[in-house]
Design an enzyme around this catalytic site. Sequence first.
Site, PDB file in Angstrom:
ATOM      1  N   THR A 126     -17.086 -60.599  -6.071  1.00 18.77           N
ATOM      2  CA  THR A 126     -17.491 -60.632  -7.468  1.00 18.77           C
ATOM      3  C   THR A 126     -17.947 -62.048  -7.796  1.00 18.77           C
ATOM      4  OG1 THR A 126     -15.296 -61.263  -8.285  1.00 18.77           O
ATOM      5  CG2 THR A 126     -15.736 -58.896  -8.028  1.00 18.77           C
TER       6      THR A 126
ATOM      7  N   TYR B  92      -2.066 -68.824 -12.184  1.00 12.73           N
ATOM      8  CA  TYR B  92      -2.620 -67.482 -11.943  1.00 12.73           C
ATOM      9  C   TYR B  92      -1.557 -66.567 -11.334  1.00 12.73           C
ATOM     10  CZ  TYR B  92      -5.995 -63.973 -10.220  1.00 12.73           C
ATOM     11  OH  TYR B  92      -6.690 -62.814  -9.969  1.00 12.73           O
TER      12      TYR B  92
ATOM     13  N   LYS C  35      -0.124 -63.157 -13.073  1.00 13.97           N
ATOM     14  CA  LYS C  35      -0.309 -61.853 -12.437  1.00 13.97           C
ATOM     15  C   LYS C  35       1.024 -61.220 -12.047  1.00 13.97           C
ATOM     16  CE  LYS C  35      -4.824 -61.569 -12.614  1.00 13.97           C
ATOM     17  NZ  LYS C  35      -5.474 -60.584 -13.512  1.00 13.97           N
TER      18      LYS C  35
ATOM     19  N   ASN D  35      -8.929 -55.154 -17.375  1.00 14.78           N
ATOM     20  CA  ASN D  35      -9.366 -55.798 -16.151  1.00 14.78           C
ATOM     21  C   ASN D  35      -9.752 -57.272 -16.341  1.00 14.78           C
ATOM     22  OD1 ASN D  35     -10.675 -55.818 -13.366  1.00 14.78           O
ATOM     23  ND2 ASN D  35     -12.471 -56.149 -14.665  1.00 14.78           N
TER      24      ASN D  35
END
Length: 250
Positions: free
Chosen positions: A191, A156, A160, A89
């Site tokens: 988060t 990113y 991903k 994760n």
Amino acid sequence: MSFEDKTIIVTGASSGIGAAAARLLSEAGANLILAARREAMLEEVRQSLGEGASRAVVLSGDVTDESYNKALVDLAVERFGGLDGAFNNAGAVGDMSDVPAMSYENWQAVLKTNLDSAFLAAKYQVPAIEAQGGGSIVFTSSFVGHTIGFPGMGAYAAAKAGLVGLTQVLAAEHGANNLRVNALLPGGTLTDMAGSDPEFHAFISGLHALKRMAKAEEIARTARYLLSDEASFITGAALLCDGGNSIYKV
């Protein structure tokens, strides 16, 4: 959804989705190897597991370090007798800018944290899980790079998206050995990575059909499902848990 006598590695376990997954897996009876950079925060998560704390071990380090990935697997084998699954994760967004303005150093760092770390995790986790007779690996990918191209997030998105490709190949390579490999694609989630700016949260919420961001536990529940025997015929999937982000366009 029992994890009794199952041992699971959770990376990025010091906060957010990883910490929430650790708590859910512990409640289901799992032995845990908790991994992240911040040892003190990992220990706080371990202590928060109550009775499950005795079945959890902390090992801090850098997921982009090959020796650390090996050490996590070795610890699972030495402490609990084997490895049954992993929730990989850990990740990072990096600096946001359009591609021409992005430094090569940032590009490399983002791919290293999000994609190279997945390769290194699989390199050591796969043989150990297969030695147990099979199990499940889950990688945290993203809707970014899969259903949406967010400006400023080229590195990113590439990392991903690459993670989904790696997931599919691992699933094809190792399915005959009873190893399932899936990618979990969260939507906007509350988060530390999302910060605390209410205007930003409102903007991100508006991108979702549900008009809100996810709680970390909501994403963690989906990770727990993919790790469990309840998902026994799911492999090679890029599973969206995105609050309708992918289907909501205005």
